[in-house]
Design a protein around this motif. Sequence first.
Motif, PDB file in Angstrom:
ATOM      1  N   THR A 258    -127.290  32.285 -67.382  1.00  0.00           N
ATOM      2  CA  THR A 258    -125.862  32.539 -67.333  1.00  0.00           C
ATOM      3  C   THR A 258    -125.475  33.399 -66.137  1.00  0.00           C
ATOM      4  O   THR A 258    -124.522  33.092 -65.429  1.00  0.00           O
ATOM      5  CB  THR A 258    -125.393  33.234 -68.626  1.00  0.00           C
ATOM      6  N   PHE A 259    -126.208  34.470 -65.894  1.00  0.00           N
ATOM      7  CA  PHE A 259    -125.777  35.435 -64.895  1.00  0.00           C
ATOM      8  C   PHE A 259    -126.468  35.300 -63.548  1.00  0.00           C
ATOM      9  O   PHE A 259    -125.986  35.819 -62.553  1.00  0.00           O
ATOM     10  CB  PHE A 259    -125.977  36.853 -65.433  1.00  0.00           C
ATOM     11  N   LEU A 260    -127.595  34.629 -63.452  1.00  0.00           N
ATOM     12  CA  LEU A 260    -128.310  34.545 -62.189  1.00  0.00           C
ATOM     13  C   LEU A 260    -128.289  33.167 -61.552  1.00  0.00           C
ATOM     14  O   LEU A 260    -128.966  32.944 -60.565  1.00  0.00           O
ATOM     15  CB  LEU A 260    -129.770  34.993 -62.389  1.00  0.00           C
TER      16      LEU A 260
ATOM     17  N   GLY B  62    -135.583  33.693 -76.038  1.00  0.00           N
ATOM     18  CA  GLY B  62    -134.433  32.793 -75.884  1.00  0.00           C
ATOM     19  C   GLY B  62    -133.214  33.516 -75.333  1.00  0.00           C
ATOM     20  O   GLY B  62    -132.497  32.984 -74.482  1.00  0.00           O
ATOM     21  N   LEU B  63    -132.976  34.734 -75.795  1.00  0.00           N
ATOM     22  CA  LEU B  63    -131.859  35.517 -75.295  1.00  0.00           C
ATOM     23  C   LEU B  63    -132.056  35.856 -73.821  1.00  0.00           C
ATOM     24  O   LEU B  63    -131.115  35.797 -73.027  1.00  0.00           O
ATOM     25  CB  LEU B  63    -131.699  36.803 -76.119  1.00  0.00           C
ATOM     26  N   GLY B  64    -133.283  36.168 -73.421  1.00  0.00           N
ATOM     27  CA  GLY B  64    -133.578  36.455 -72.019  1.00  0.00           C
ATOM     28  C   GLY B  64    -133.345  35.243 -71.144  1.00  0.00           C
ATOM     29  O   GLY B  64    -132.767  35.354 -70.057  1.00  0.00           O
TER      30      GLY B  64
END
Length: 99
Positions: A33-35, A25-27
């Motif tokens: 968020t960033f890509l 989930g964090l991945g």
Amino acid sequence: MAIEIKQDKKGSPWLWIIILIVIFGLGIWLIKTFLKPEELLTKPKMEDILPTPSSQQLLDANLDMSGILTNPVFNTLAPHITWPLTVTQLGRQNPFQSF
């Protein structure tokens, strides 16, 4: 002296499943968020560009190309470049050849 033999503690499979779910989930959150692609410019609406009464007239307009090409004002326009453009040779024939 007594020798103590301790049994190996086995980790609960549920603990490993929860840890993997949290990491997964964090991945996914980091990737989203960033890509994600950033939208730099928003597409404007037709009403924002043109006033409302004239925008419908422009959308419904029919363009008569034969009338434009035979217009005397259009025919008086002078070309400022020669067509087709001349291509100049840039660089060397073999760029790997020594000087």
